[in-house]
Design a protein around this motif. Structure first.
Motif, PDB file in Angstrom:
ATOM      1  N   VAL A  44       0.748  -1.171   0.118  1.00 53.08           N
ATOM      2  CA  VAL A  44       0.124   0.090  -0.032  1.00 53.08           C
ATOM      3  C   VAL A  44       0.849   1.146   0.068  1.00 53.08           C
ATOM      4  CG1 VAL A  44      -1.925   1.207   1.425  1.00 53.08           C
ATOM      5  CG2 VAL A  44      -1.854  -1.267   1.212  1.00 53.08           C
ATOM      6  N   ILE A  45       1.816   1.217   0.862  1.00 52.32           N
ATOM      7  CA  ILE A  45       2.891   2.349   0.918  1.00 52.32           C
ATOM      8  C   ILE A  45       3.622   2.435  -0.282  1.00 52.32           C
ATOM      9  CG2 ILE A  45       5.015   3.511   2.142  1.00 52.32           C
ATOM     10  CD1 ILE A  45       4.121   1.761   4.558  1.00 52.32           C
ATOM     11  N   GLU A  46       4.105   1.482  -0.939  1.00 56.78           N
ATOM     12  CA  GLU A  46       4.701   1.535  -2.294  1.00 56.78           C
ATOM     13  C   GLU A  46       3.688   2.176  -3.381  1.00 56.78           C
ATOM     14  OE1 GLU A  46       7.845   1.453  -2.822  1.00 56.78           O
ATOM     15  OE2 GLU A  46       8.164   0.935  -0.640  1.00 56.78           O
ATOM     16  N   ALA A  47       2.443   1.664  -3.476  1.00 58.79           N
ATOM     17  CA  ALA A  47       1.512   2.125  -4.467  1.00 58.79           C
ATOM     18  C   ALA A  47       1.243   3.645  -4.200  1.00 58.79           C
ATOM     19  CB  ALA A  47       0.348   1.289  -4.129  1.00 58.79           C
ATOM     20  N   LEU A  48       1.291   4.225  -3.218  1.00 56.04           N
ATOM     21  CA  LEU A  48       0.953   5.625  -2.814  1.00 56.04           C
ATOM     22  C   LEU A  48       1.995   6.325  -3.185  1.00 56.04           C
ATOM     23  CD1 LEU A  48      -0.977   5.519   0.642  1.00 56.04           C
ATOM     24  CD2 LEU A  48      -1.828   6.182  -1.605  1.00 56.04           C
ATOM     25  N   LYS A  49       3.494   5.879  -3.088  1.00 53.57           N
ATOM     26  CA  LYS A  49       4.451   6.392  -3.478  1.00 53.57           C
ATOM     27  C   LYS A  49       4.403   6.475  -5.008  1.00 53.57           C
ATOM     28  CE  LYS A  49       7.541   5.424   0.670  1.00 53.57           C
ATOM     29  NZ  LYS A  49       8.796   4.850   1.027  1.00 53.57           N
ATOM     30  N   ALA A  50       4.264   5.484  -5.553  1.00 48.82           N
ATOM     31  CA  ALA A  50       4.311   5.490  -6.994  1.00 48.82           C
ATOM     32  C   ALA A  50       3.240   6.425  -7.773  1.00 48.82           C
ATOM     33  CB  ALA A  50       3.986   4.151  -7.479  1.00 48.82           C
ATOM     34  N   GLN A 106      -3.518   9.057   5.314  1.00 49.11           N
ATOM     35  CA  GLN A 106      -4.548   8.576   4.214  1.00 49.11           C
ATOM     36  C   GLN A 106      -4.419   6.926   4.281  1.00 49.11           C
ATOM     37  OE1 GLN A 106      -4.377   9.857   0.331  1.00 49.11           O
ATOM     38  NE2 GLN A 106      -4.806  11.862   0.857  1.00 49.11           N
ATOM     39  N   ALA A 107      -3.297   6.372   4.601  1.00 44.88           N
ATOM     40  CA  ALA A 107      -3.288   4.966   4.744  1.00 44.88           C
ATOM     41  C   ALA A 107      -2.742   4.383   6.026  1.00 44.88           C
ATOM     42  CB  ALA A 107      -2.085   4.559   3.780  1.00 44.88           C
ATOM     43  N   VAL A 108      -1.622   4.873   6.614  1.00 48.18           N
ATOM     44  CA  VAL A 108      -0.966   4.546   7.810  1.00 48.18           C
ATOM     45  C   VAL A 108      -1.893   4.786   9.216  1.00 48.18           C
ATOM     46  CG1 VAL A 108       0.932   4.622   9.277  1.00 48.18           C
ATOM     47  CG2 VAL A 108       1.456   5.022   6.891  1.00 48.18           C
ATOM     48  N   ILE A 109      -2.416   5.832   9.327  1.00 52.72           N
ATOM     49  CA  ILE A 109      -3.243   6.090  10.385  1.00 52.72           C
ATOM     50  C   ILE A 109      -4.568   5.498  10.362  1.00 52.72           C
ATOM     51  CG2 ILE A 109      -4.454   7.788  11.960  1.00 52.72           C
ATOM     52  CD1 ILE A 109      -1.432   7.776  12.132  1.00 52.72           C
ATOM     53  N   PRO A 110      -5.171   5.529   9.290  1.00 49.49           N
ATOM     54  CA  PRO A 110      -6.597   4.666   9.265  1.00 49.49           C
ATOM     55  C   PRO A 110      -6.433   3.287   9.541  1.00 49.49           C
ATOM     56  CG  PRO A 110      -6.472   6.483   7.501  1.00 49.49           C
ATOM     57  CD  PRO A 110      -5.354   6.289   8.261  1.00 49.49           C
ATOM     58  N   SER A 111      -5.459   2.577   8.871  1.00 48.62           N
ATOM     59  CA  SER A 111      -5.200   1.282   9.052  1.00 48.62           C
ATOM     60  C   SER A 111      -4.962   0.691  10.300  1.00 48.62           C
ATOM     61  CB  SER A 111      -4.313   0.798   8.010  1.00 48.62           C
ATOM     62  OG  SER A 111      -3.099   1.108   8.342  1.00 48.62           O
ATOM     63  N   SER A 112      -4.017   1.793  11.181  1.00 44.30           N
ATOM     64  CA  SER A 112      -3.727   1.212  12.531  1.00 44.30           C
ATOM     65  C   SER A 112      -4.619   1.942  13.738  1.00 44.30           C
ATOM     66  CB  SER A 112      -1.967   1.710  12.549  1.00 44.30           C
ATOM     67  OG  SER A 112      -1.435   1.203  11.487  1.00 44.30           O
ATOM     68  N   ILE A 113      -5.530   2.394  13.238  1.00 43.31           N
ATOM     69  CA  ILE A 113      -6.269   3.217  14.386  1.00 43.31           C
ATOM     70  C   ILE A 113      -6.772   2.180  15.592  1.00 43.31           C
ATOM     71  CG2 ILE A 113      -8.561   3.162  13.170  1.00 43.31           C
ATOM     72  CD1 ILE A 113      -7.220   6.075  15.328  1.00 43.31           C
ATOM     73  N   THR A 114      -7.113   1.027  15.223  1.00 49.26           N
ATOM     74  CA  THR A 114      -7.581   0.047  16.063  1.00 49.26           C
ATOM     75  C   THR A 114      -6.394  -0.175  17.132  1.00 49.26           C
ATOM     76  OG1 THR A 114      -9.301  -0.901  14.550  1.00 49.26           O
ATOM     77  CG2 THR A 114      -8.685  -2.147  16.767  1.00 49.26           C
ATOM     78  N   TYR A 115      -5.161  -0.469  16.792  1.00 48.13           N
ATOM     79  CA  TYR A 115      -4.050  -0.514  17.467  1.00 48.13           C
ATOM     80  C   TYR A 115      -3.744   0.593  18.473  1.00 48.13           C
ATOM     81  CZ  TYR A 115      -3.785  -4.819  14.548  1.00 48.13           C
ATOM     82  OH  TYR A 115      -4.081  -5.891  13.959  1.00 48.13           O
TER      83      TYR A 115
END
Length: 273
Positions: free
Chosen positions: A172-178, A189-198
């Motif tokens: 996901v990170i590589e796709a956003l960088k590309a 847009q990716a890191v915080i939303p996917s990790s919010i539960t943890y």
């Protein structure tokens, strides 16, 4: 045709394993020596257990109010909770920024290792020692307790947050960088939303820890709250019954915090589904 016996792989002893086993053996020997060299003042094991059980009986079956009222205790509990909330809030905000730099999939290896090394040192020092260190400058009281507890909370949460970020799918990170997304876009847009539960789970766990630490700091650092009342009841008034009352208040709050944590986790799971 007879089956060949399974070969058992024996792992060779390394220097690290030998050192660890040597330290554990030394600690065991020191513990045994300590038990034999203590001056027990003619107190036997049976009499000690009997006296302890009698104290627990008095503490938890004859609890009463003498030096403070019910509402005074409720107010002191909220003071302790306020100390825990404040240190967790400060620690969580600071730790979130440093955790982004400590995650190896979001930062360079040198920066990540440097931050992880620093927070490992912070975690290695107990919270009460950090409070006493800051008390040299600020004096014993709530200020030193807030700074010291926040300092240790940052060390704890940086490790927890960064490990949560590192478990994210790198694709996901590589796709956003590309696609030309900036570092901040990737974070929000990716890191915080996917990790919010943890993040919420680890933060609430640290909040529960900070509540227990705040009780201790109320006694050890003069930070106030229900911990200071327990210190006065045990060290000055020598009133076991009043200690039992304070213990009941702390237990009730701890149970309520656990119930609240379970409900928050359930809501977060439903939202993610």
């Amino acid at each position: 045709m007879p089956l060949s016996p399974k070969r058992i792989k024996v792992k060779p002893l390394t220097k690290e394993k030998l050192v660890i086993r040597g330290i554990l053996l030394l600690l065991v020997l020191l513990s045994v020596y300590g038990f034999y060299s203590f001056d027990y003042k003619d107190i036997t094991l049976l009499s000690g257990i009997t006296s302890t059980l009698a104290n627990f009986k008095v503490m938890f079956t004859e609890a009463h109010f003498v030096h403070f009222t019910f509402w005074d205790a409720v107010y002191q509990v909220f003071v302790t909770l306020g100390l825990a909330v404040l240190t967790t809030l400060f620690g969580g905000i600071i730790a979130l920024f440093f955790a982004l730099l400590a995650a190896q999939n979001l930062s360079s290896v040198r920066v990540s290792n440097t931050i992880k090394g620093i927070v490992a040192f912070i975690r290695a020092v107990p919270t009460v020692l950090w409070v006493l260190i800051f008390a040299v400058a600020a004096g014993l009281g709530s200020v030193a307790a807030v700074v010291g507890m926040t300092f240790h909370s940052v060390g704890y949460l940086v490790k927890a947050y960064s490990e949560s970020f590192e478990e994210m799918d790198n694709g996901v990170i590589e796709a956003l960088k590309a696609s030309g997304a900036s570092w901040w876009h990737i974070i929000f847009q990716a890191v915080i939303p996917s990790s919010i539960t943890y993040l919420v789970s680890w933060t609430f766990l640290r909040f529960e820890i900070n509540f227990g630490v705040a009780v201790a700091m109320g006694a050890a650092a003069g930070a106030g709250g229900i911990g200071f009342d327990m210190f006065m009841a045990s060290g000055f008034y020598l009133d076991l019954r009043e200690i039992g009352t304070i213990t009941y208040f702390i237990l009730v709050v701890a149970v309520l915090l656990e119930v609240l944590a379970i409900q928050i986790k359930k809501r977060l799971k439903v939202t993610n589904i």
